[in-house]
Design an enzyme around this catalytic site. Structure first.
Site, PDB file in Angstrom:
ATOM      1  N   HIS A  49       5.538   6.025  -0.586  1.00 14.27           N
ATOM      2  CA  HIS A  49       6.324   4.836  -0.930  1.00 14.27           C
ATOM      3  C   HIS A  49       5.471   3.595  -0.710  1.00 14.27           C
ATOM      4  CE1 HIS A  49       6.567   5.246   3.404  1.00 14.27           C
ATOM      5  NE2 HIS A  49       6.659   3.924   3.420  1.00 14.27           N
ATOM      6  N   HIS A  73       0.842  -1.201   0.000  1.00 16.20           N
ATOM      7  CA  HIS A  73       0.000   0.000   0.000  1.00 16.20           C
ATOM      8  C   HIS A  73       0.874   1.247   0.000  1.00 16.20           C
ATOM      9  CE1 HIS A  73       1.135  -0.599   4.211  1.00 16.20           C
ATOM     10  NE2 HIS A  73       1.178   0.721   4.221  1.00 16.20           N
TER      11      HIS A  73
HETATM   12  O1  3AM Z   1       3.634   2.692   4.537  1.00 16.33           O
HETATM   13  P1  3AM Z   1       4.481   1.854   5.426  1.00 16.33           P
HETATM   14  O2  3AM Z   1       4.168   0.387   5.336  1.00 16.33           O
HETATM   15  O3  3AM Z   1       5.918   2.159   5.249  1.00 16.33           O
HETATM   16  O4  3AM Z   1       5.594   1.869   8.999  1.00 16.33           O
HETATM   17  C1  3AM Z   1       4.196   1.833   9.154  1.00 16.33           C
HETATM   18  C2  3AM Z   1       3.495   1.595   7.852  1.00 16.33           C
HETATM   19  O5  3AM Z   1       4.134   2.358   6.865  1.00 16.33           O
HETATM   20  C3  3AM Z   1       3.709   3.204   9.483  1.00 16.33           C
HETATM   21  O6  3AM Z   1       2.357   3.202   9.120  1.00 16.33           O
HETATM   22  C4  3AM Z   1       2.159   2.246   8.096  1.00 16.33           C
HETATM   23  C5  3AM Z   1       1.076   1.287   8.494  1.00 16.33           C
HETATM   24  O7  3AM Z   1       1.437   0.633   9.682  1.00 16.33           O
HETATM   25  N1  3AM Z   1       3.902   3.521  10.893  1.00 16.33           N
HETATM   26  C6  3AM Z   1       3.874   2.680  11.931  1.00 16.33           C
HETATM   27  N2  3AM Z   1       4.115   3.351  13.064  1.00 16.33           N
HETATM   28  C7  3AM Z   1       4.301   4.641  12.726  1.00 16.33           C
HETATM   29  C8  3AM Z   1       4.587   5.831  13.430  1.00 16.33           C
HETATM   30  N3  3AM Z   1       4.718   5.845  14.763  1.00 16.33           N
HETATM   31  C9  3AM Z   1       4.168   4.751  11.311  1.00 16.33           C
HETATM   32  N4  3AM Z   1       4.290   5.909  10.658  1.00 16.33           N
HETATM   33  C10 3AM Z   1       4.555   6.995  11.401  1.00 16.33           C
HETATM   34  N5  3AM Z   1       4.698   6.970  12.735  1.00 16.33           N
END
Ligand code: 3AM
Length: 190
Positions: free
Chosen positions: A121, A37
């Site tokens: 990304h 995603h």
């Molecule tokens: O889009 P991606 O998969 O890179 O890394 C987590 C994931 O990103 C991010 O939110 C998406 C869905 O889980 N994520 C997790 N914890 C986070 C945080 N504390 C976060 N993004 C920002 N702050």
């Protein structure tokens, strides 16, 4: 409490073309096809009543459909801190605007402000202390990645549950762009 984020799903055929790229880094936790995603806004742990308000805010966004193209590859972190590799998204002002609209929705329901710059990304793997040569070779091998244009006609609100195999995502609500329809679980509980 429910852990929520807004994101664009990746069409199955575009995701399927990314799967063959998920090789070459020992110990990488490659994300399954159904988890790929583009995050628009990570909301974090949210109370159920706040989730309902957030749902209503996202439902009220007025954004027209647009296209994105996945382009290039990169990583978050450097050296021993390198913790994710991803496919990039070509610069798209409409995507930045949609992410900004999600940010405003988050602020309207009084969630903490996101201060980090939005970097769209598709995470392909999470890493822990990878071999830096393998990570560099992976980025070089995938840098010319380019998808066909992807029509973005909706976005989703996903919940995330941490499991031993990594995060498991569930689509809680989806928001068609241009005109928004019903079928929103948080609103339905009212
Ligand atoms: O889009 P991606 O998969 O890179 O890394 C987590 C994931 O990103 C991010 O939110 C998406 C869905 O889980 N994520 C997790 N914890 C986070 C945080 N504390 C976060 N993004 C920002 N702050």
């Amino acid at each position: 409490m429910i852990r929520l984020f807004a994101a664009l799903s990746i069409p199955a055929e575009v995701g399927a073309a990314l799967v063959p790229r998920q090789i070459g880094i020992d110990g990488a936790r490659w994300r399954p096809l159904e988890a790929l995603h583009v995050t628009l806004r990570f909301f974090g742990e949210v109370r159920e009543d706040v989730a309902r308000d957030l749902d209503a805010e996202l439902l009220s966004l007025r954004v027209r459909p647009f296209e994105i193209t996945l382009q290039g590859a990169g990583a978050f972190g450097e050296g021993p801190d390198l913790h994710a590799v991803w496919a990039g998204v070509a610069d798209t002002p409409e995507l930045t605007r949609l992410a900004a609209a999600c940010e405003r929705a988050a602020r309207r329901v009084r969630l903490p402000v996101e201060t980090r710059r939005y970097r769209p990304h598709v995470t392909l793997a999470y890493l822990r202390r990878p071999d830096p040569r393998q990570a560099a070779a992976w980025m070089q091998a995938n840098n010319l990645l380019r998808s066909p244009p992807i029509l973005v006609s909706e976005f989703g609100l996903f919940s995330s549950v941490l499991t031993a195999e990594g995060s498991r995502y569930t689509l809680e609500a989806s928001y068609p762009l241009a005109r928004h329809g019903p079928a929103h679980p948080f609103a339905a509980e009212e």
